[in-house]
Design a protein around this motif. Structure first.
Motif, PDB file in Angstrom:
ATOM      1  N   LYS A   1     -29.756  33.328  29.583  1.00 20.89           N
ATOM      2  CA  LYS A   1     -30.701  32.212  29.496  1.00 20.89           C
ATOM      3  C   LYS A   1     -30.946  31.627  30.892  1.00 20.89           C
ATOM      4  O   LYS A   1     -32.077  31.354  31.277  1.00 20.89           O
ATOM      5  N   ALA A   2     -29.861  31.468  31.642  1.00 18.88           N
ATOM      6  CA  ALA A   2     -29.995  30.900  32.989  1.00 18.88           C
ATOM      7  C   ALA A   2     -30.884  31.782  33.859  1.00 18.88           C
ATOM      8  O   ALA A   2     -31.739  31.294  34.590  1.00 18.88           O
ATOM      9  N   PHE A   3     -30.701  33.085  33.750  1.00 20.50           N
ATOM     10  CA  PHE A   3     -31.503  33.994  34.557  1.00 20.50           C
ATOM     11  C   PHE A   3     -32.968  33.987  34.154  1.00 20.50           C
ATOM     12  O   PHE A   3     -33.861  34.050  35.008  1.00 20.50           O
ATOM     13  N   MET A   4     -33.212  33.902  32.863  1.00 23.32           N
ATOM     14  CA  MET A   4     -34.598  33.879  32.422  1.00 23.32           C
ATOM     15  C   MET A   4     -35.293  32.631  32.943  1.00 23.32           C
ATOM     16  O   MET A   4     -36.421  32.684  33.423  1.00 23.32           O
ATOM     17  N   LEU A   5     -34.599  31.512  32.869  1.00 24.54           N
ATOM     18  CA  LEU A   5     -35.183  30.266  33.375  1.00 24.54           C
ATOM     19  C   LEU A   5     -35.427  30.371  34.882  1.00 24.54           C
ATOM     20  O   LEU A   5     -36.486  29.981  35.391  1.00 24.54           O
TER      21      LEU A   5
ATOM     22  N   PHE B   1     -27.494  26.458  37.944  1.00 28.03           N
ATOM     23  CA  PHE B   1     -27.608  27.880  37.624  1.00 28.03           C
ATOM     24  C   PHE B   1     -26.245  28.564  37.733  1.00 28.03           C
ATOM     25  O   PHE B   1     -25.834  29.320  36.848  1.00 28.03           O
ATOM     26  N   CYS B   2     -25.512  28.244  38.807  1.00 34.44           N
ATOM     27  CA  CYS B   2     -24.173  28.824  38.968  1.00 34.44           C
ATOM     28  C   CYS B   2     -23.259  28.392  37.828  1.00 34.44           C
ATOM     29  O   CYS B   2     -22.497  29.181  37.275  1.00 34.44           O
ATOM     30  N   ALA B   3     -23.348  27.103  37.467  1.00 27.92           N
ATOM     31  CA  ALA B   3     -22.515  26.599  36.376  1.00 27.92           C
ATOM     32  C   ALA B   3     -22.814  27.360  35.088  1.00 27.92           C
ATOM     33  O   ALA B   3     -21.898  27.777  34.373  1.00 27.92           O
ATOM     34  N   GLN B   4     -24.090  27.573  34.825  1.00 27.59           N
ATOM     35  CA  GLN B   4     -24.445  28.230  33.567  1.00 27.59           C
ATOM     36  C   GLN B   4     -24.078  29.698  33.559  1.00 27.59           C
ATOM     37  O   GLN B   4     -23.648  30.224  32.533  1.00 27.59           O
ATOM     38  N   THR B   5     -24.247  30.370  34.709  1.00 24.95           N
ATOM     39  CA  THR B   5     -23.870  31.775  34.714  1.00 24.95           C
ATOM     40  C   THR B   5     -22.349  31.920  34.640  1.00 24.95           C
ATOM     41  O   THR B   5     -21.843  32.944  34.215  1.00 24.95           O
ATOM     42  N   ARG B   6     -21.647  30.853  35.030  1.00 24.00           N
ATOM     43  CA  ARG B   6     -20.191  30.882  34.874  1.00 24.00           C
ATOM     44  C   ARG B   6     -19.769  30.364  33.510  1.00 24.00           C
ATOM     45  O   ARG B   6     -18.589  30.146  33.247  1.00 24.00           O
ATOM     46  N   LYS B   7     -20.752  30.088  32.671  1.00 25.47           N
ATOM     47  CA  LYS B   7     -20.539  29.610  31.300  1.00 25.47           C
ATOM     48  C   LYS B   7     -19.719  28.321  31.252  1.00 25.47           C
ATOM     49  O   LYS B   7     -18.844  28.135  30.410  1.00 25.47           O
ATOM     50  N   LEU B   8     -20.020  27.408  32.180  1.00 24.82           N
ATOM     51  CA  LEU B   8     -19.291  26.143  32.215  1.00 24.82           C
ATOM     52  C   LEU B   8     -20.181  25.020  31.698  1.00 24.82           C
ATOM     53  O   LEU B   8     -21.382  25.007  31.952  1.00 24.82           O
ATOM     54  N   THR B   9     -19.583  24.084  30.985  1.00 22.08           N
ATOM     55  CA  THR B   9     -20.350  22.919  30.542  1.00 22.08           C
ATOM     56  C   THR B   9     -19.870  21.691  31.315  1.00 22.08           C
ATOM     57  O   THR B   9     -18.829  21.714  31.967  1.00 22.08           O
ATOM     58  N   ASN B  10     -20.651  20.628  31.209  1.00 21.78           N
ATOM     59  CA  ASN B  10     -20.292  19.345  31.817  1.00 21.78           C
ATOM     60  C   ASN B  10     -19.962  19.427  33.302  1.00 21.78           C
ATOM     61  O   ASN B  10     -18.939  18.944  33.756  1.00 21.78           O
ATOM     62  N   GLN B  11     -20.803  20.067  34.053  1.00 21.46           N
ATOM     63  CA  GLN B  11     -20.541  20.182  35.484  1.00 21.46           C
ATOM     64  C   GLN B  11     -21.391  19.213  36.300  1.00 21.46           C
ATOM     65  O   GLN B  11     -21.281  19.172  37.519  1.00 21.46           O
ATOM     66  N   THR B  12     -22.226  18.445  35.614  1.00 14.26           N
ATOM     67  CA  THR B  12     -23.169  17.593  36.350  1.00 14.26           C
ATOM     68  C   THR B  12     -22.454  16.650  37.312  1.00 14.26           C
ATOM     69  O   THR B  12     -22.884  16.478  38.456  1.00 14.26           O
ATOM     70  N   ASP B  13     -21.343  16.073  36.873  1.00 11.21           N
ATOM     71  CA  ASP B  13     -20.617  15.149  37.757  1.00 11.21           C
ATOM     72  C   ASP B  13     -20.018  15.877  38.944  1.00 11.21           C
ATOM     73  O   ASP B  13     -20.092  15.411  40.079  1.00 11.21           O
ATOM     74  N   ASN B  14     -19.422  17.048  38.674  1.00 10.54           N
ATOM     75  CA  ASN B  14     -18.858  17.839  39.767  1.00 10.54           C
ATOM     76  C   ASN B  14     -19.916  18.182  40.797  1.00 10.54           C
ATOM     77  O   ASN B  14     -19.667  18.129  42.000  1.00 10.54           O
ATOM     78  N   ILE B  15     -21.086  18.562  40.286  1.00 15.61           N
ATOM     79  CA  ILE B  15     -22.167  18.951  41.194  1.00 15.61           C
ATOM     80  C   ILE B  15     -22.584  17.761  42.040  1.00 15.61           C
ATOM     81  O   ILE B  15     -22.716  17.857  43.265  1.00 15.61           O
ATOM     82  N   ARG B  16     -22.736  16.613  41.405  1.00 17.74           N
ATOM     83  CA  ARG B  16     -23.146  15.422  42.157  1.00 17.74           C
ATOM     84  C   ARG B  16     -22.105  15.088  43.224  1.00 17.74           C
ATOM     85  O   ARG B  16     -22.431  14.761  44.362  1.00 17.74           O
ATOM     86  N   GLU B  17     -20.844  15.218  42.846  1.00 13.27           N
ATOM     87  CA  GLU B  17     -19.766  14.940  43.786  1.00 13.27           C
ATOM     88  C   GLU B  17     -19.896  15.780  45.054  1.00 13.27           C
ATOM     89  O   GLU B  17     -19.749  15.277  46.166  1.00 13.27           O
ATOM     90  N   TRP B  18     -20.214  17.050  44.873  1.00  9.71           N
ATOM     91  CA  TRP B  18     -20.325  17.937  46.037  1.00  9.71           C
ATOM     92  C   TRP B  18     -21.562  17.657  46.866  1.00  9.71           C
ATOM     93  O   TRP B  18     -21.526  17.755  48.088  1.00  9.71           O
ATOM     94  N   LEU B  19     -22.651  17.322  46.189  1.00  7.27           N
ATOM     95  CA  LEU B  19     -23.864  16.952  46.934  1.00  7.27           C
ATOM     96  C   LEU B  19     -23.583  15.742  47.816  1.00  7.27           C
ATOM     97  O   LEU B  19     -24.054  15.647  48.950  1.00  7.27           O
ATOM     98  N   GLU B  20     -22.756  14.823  47.289  1.00  6.09           N
ATOM     99  CA  GLU B  20     -22.430  13.634  48.070  1.00  6.09           C
ATOM    100  C   GLU B  20     -21.410  13.942  49.156  1.00  6.09           C
ATOM    101  O   GLU B  20     -21.551  13.514  50.298  1.00  6.09           O
ATOM    102  N   PHE B  21     -20.395  14.722  48.798  1.00  2.79           N
ATOM    103  CA  PHE B  21     -19.321  15.006  49.729  1.00  2.79           C
ATOM    104  C   PHE B  21     -19.842  15.700  50.995  1.00  2.79           C
ATOM    105  O   PHE B  21     -19.465  15.352  52.109  1.00  2.79           O
TER     106      PHE B  21
END
Ligand SMILES: Nc1ncnc2c1ncn2[C@@H]1O[C@H](COP(=O)(O)OP(=O)(O)OP(=O)(O)O)[C@@H](O)[C@H]1O
Ligand SMILES: [Mg+2]
Lengths: 235, 467
Positions: free
Chosen positions: B255-259, A99-119
């Motif tokens: 979109k993120a907020f709606m979801l 959600f944070c990634a999307q509200t920041r309009k960032l793409t391809n953050q899945t790896d970064n997110i996983r990294e932090w969950l692990e770290f």
């Protein structure tokens, strides 16, 4: 290079003068620690620096952005860990980071997110709803949301209170690494040992006045430790 | 003692928010509106119908309010808002959660009695001087209306409590009842039947001591059973929740907020049952009653459908209240989000959910009303435009805090005054539907929608970025 510039800022809540004509600057690549007693105005100052609260007067520039004029825009490149860590309650941890990634309009953050969950070692809790997390894990989540997208500056209000010693050490090490790579950290705390350990510069704030900003190494030449410096300066 | 503290706390909360006078004023506004209702309607409708209708209205209100059985302990935090501090003290104080909850329910009952029921009944007492309603009838309402409200509340509390344990049972019961009522509509809109279906109404028409005792025991019994079944504990789902948020190629804050809001509504206790119990069911009850009360006017099926679409349109905006309830713009100050976008996405999701559930309701109403199929399309347009204007007025007046700000007397008055002419306009249209040229109705939805959009844009300007 100055990355945060605060000039003659004042802020009152009704009759309470929370910040009184404060000025300070922070350079790129350093960890700046703001220390002061309870109610000194640390949180208020961070809120002003990150465009959450409007100052009554004065100028704030962060990353060359005028914060008072463009509070939301400036936050795009900034990570913030608020004093009260309250992630929205019905998303699970992983969803919150997405959600944070999307509200920041960032793409391809899945790896970064996983990294932090692990770290920060809470990967196995990624499916728990944020409201059901323990306080420490909630803080891990808030640390992750502030760092995962590799921001230029991170503001942290009381960073470590709920973390266990192992994670604390890991995180402190990370902070050093992060500034070495060009990041900047602004943190508020009243845990002086922590400030002494990680900060390059500290600013002392009391009753809304920024009394003094000084290089930590210099201070330690003058005083036994940061605690005795604090006792002298704040009085 | 606890009750006194709760009431005092609630009072303090409201009066610090709006000021003491404003708080009293709120019940004056309600009184004024009820007085209008009590004075005007008996001119057109037989007093008996009006009195029955009033009871059913409070029954529906009770149903809607009583849906707190859905949310277990959450209710103490959410529905009762800021005073949840006292609820939390259950962990420290030697009082059981059940006790606290009972006090909350009692407080709610008193709250609604004070703010809605007393002004309503008083209005009838006063108007009885000039209308066909007798003063005895009006005074009796002081007993039977609260009882009706309590009956609806207890019934709904029981249903929602069971619902939060097993959805299927309640869905079956509700589904079957709708079908049953629909198949026997003629039967249910007989005067003799509906008068006897609601126990407090029976009491109203036949005031005996025995009936009074039956009524009190019935409601209190239902309430007690529900309390026993009520889930006081938060149960965190053991294995957690599957991640519904996926990385997006074209990320957008809205979109993120709606979801997120959709997930919030879905995962909070009770889930979409909230829409069912606070919106769909009460409206269906009111509709069945209205189709009876309006029979004497020989309102055409089409006219009735228009009326229903207006009611659905006005009430569908409650979805926005639900969406705003979980949230607080302050939670997102760590993200680069303009609160305007939060409001925009909530409005967007309300529109989607409102149109879906409202259309479903409209189709059921269509089946009830014996209207022609062309009028269904027409009433859909009216429903959406009334929904749009109600929602935009709500957003304009209350922004991201509809649940608290609407209880401000001034705001509430503005809200009602803006919507009243629109409702009256469509009511007049509905009553004269067969007599007028239908083309006359066409501009209204267009105008309304245009105004809504303009108003919405204006409300965006009112939302501030800073906390
Ligand atoms: N929203 C507010 N409304 C009114 N007063 C406020 C508000 N926020 C802060 N204050 C007041 O401003 C002053 C500074 O508060 P602030 O939260 O900045 O202190 P702090 O240094 O962060 O303290 P702590 O170490 O306890 O976190 C306090 O006197 C506080 O009471
Ligand atoms: Mg603070």
């Amino acid at each position: 290079m100055e990355i945060i510039e605060l000039t003659n800022i004042s802020k009152s809540y009704g009759k309470t003068k929370a910040i009184k004509n404060a000025s300070l600057t922070v350079n790129k690549g350093e960890i700046f620690g703001l220390v002061g007693p309870n109610g000194a105005g640390k949180t208020t100052l961070v809120k002003i620096l990150t465009g959450q609260t409007k100052p009554d007067k004065g100028e704030v520039t962060v990353l060359k952005n005028n914060i008072v004029k463009h509070p939301v825009k400036a936050r795009e490149k900034i990570g913030i860990i608020p004093e009260q860590e309250t992630p929205p309650s019905f998303l699970n941890s992983e969803e919150y980071l997405q959600f944070c990634a999307q509200t920041r309009k960032l793409t391809n953050q899945t790896d970064n997110i996983r990294e932090w969950l692990e770290f920060l070692e809470f990967k196995n809790e990624k499916n728990k709803l944020s409201k059901d997390l323990s306080r420490g894990t909630r803080q891990k989540l808030m640390i992750s949301q502030a760092f995962f997208f590799k921001p230029e500056i991170v503001f942290i209000d009381e960073p470590l209170v709920n973390l266990d010693p192992l994670i604390q050490r890991k995180f402190k090490k990370y902070l050093r690494k992060y500034v070495k790579k060009g990041g900047t950290v602004f943190l508020c705390t009243h845990v002086l040992s922590m400030a002494e350990e990680v900060c390059d510069t500290v600013g002392f704030i009391n009753e809304g006045n920024v009394i003094k900003t000084e290089n930590v190494k210099k201070l330690l030449k003058q005083y036994k430790n940061l605690e005795s410096a604090f006792m002298r300066i704040i009085k | 003692m606890l009750l006194k503290e709760l009431l005092r706390e609630e009072w303090r909360m409201h009066s610090t928010m709006f000021g003491n006078t404003n708080f009293i004023l709120f019940s004056l506004v309600i009184f004024g509106l009820c007085a209008l209702f009590a004075l005007i309607t008996p001119l057109f409708i037989s007093s008996k119908s009006i009195l029955s209708f009033s009871h059913y209205l409070f029954f529906a209100l009770g149903i809607s309010i009583g849906s707190f059985g859905l949310s277990g302990r959450e209710v103490l935090n959410k529905r009762f808002g800021e005073i949840s501090f006292i609820a939390y003290s259950s962990k420290i104080l030697p009082v059981s959660v059940k006790q606290i909850f009972l006090n909350f329910a009692l407080k709610d009952l008193m709250y609604y009695t004070f703010f809605f029921i007393i002004p309503f009944c008083t209005a009838f007492i006063i108007s009885s001087a000039i209308t066909t309603i007798t003063i005895t009838q009006a005074s009796l309402m002081f007993i039977t209306i609260p009882l009706t409200f309590f009956f609806g509340l207890s019934l709904s509390f029981l249903m929602t409590t069971i619902y939060s344990r097993s959805k299927i049972i309640i869905q079956l019961i509700i589904g079957c009842s709708i079908v049953y009522v629909f198949l026997n509509l003629g039967f249910f809109t007989q005067e003799i039947v509906y008068e006897n279906m609601l126990p407090p109404l029976q009491l109203f028409f036949n005031p005996t001591m025995k009936m009074l005792i039956v009524n009190i025991t019935l409601s209190a019994g239902l309430f007690l059973i529900s309390t026993l079944l009520f889930n006081f504990e938060f149960k965190a789902k053991g294995k957690g929740h599957k991640t519904l948020f996926r990385a997006s190629k074209k990320p957008s804050a809205i979109k993120a907020f709606m979801l997120k809001d959709f997930i919030d509504l879905h995962r909070s206790q009770g889930g979409f049952g909230k829409i069912l119990f606070s919106f769909l069911i009460p409206i269906l009850i009111i509709e069945v009653m209205m189709s009876f009360v309006l029979k004497i006017f020989s309102v055409s099926g089409e006219g009735l459908l228009i009326l229903f679409s207006v009611i659905i349109g006005v009430t569908a905006s409650t979805i926005y209240n639900w969406l705003a309830e979980f949230d607080n713009a302050k939670k997102y100050l760590n993200l680069p989000i303009n609160p305007k976008k939060i409001c925009l996405s909530k409005t967007g999701l309300s529109i989607i959910l409102g149109i879906i559930s409202g259309s479903g309701l409209l189709i059921i109403s269509f089946l009830f009303s014996e209207a022609s199929i062309t009028s269904l399309g027409f009433s859909f347009i009216i429903f959406t435009s009334v929904f749009a204007i109600t929602l935009s007025v709500l957003v304009y007046l209350t922004g991201l805090n509809p649940n608290t700000l609407l209880f401000d007397a001034k705001t509430f008055l503005k809200y009602m005054l803006t919507l009243a002419p629109i409702i009256v306009f469509f009511m007049l249209q509905a009553f004269s539907y067969s007599k007028i040229n239908h083309l006359f109705l066409i501009p209204a939805p267009i105008i309304l929608t245009t105004i809504s959009i303009a108003l919405f844009k204006k409300s965006m300007k009112k939302i501030t970025i800073f906390e």
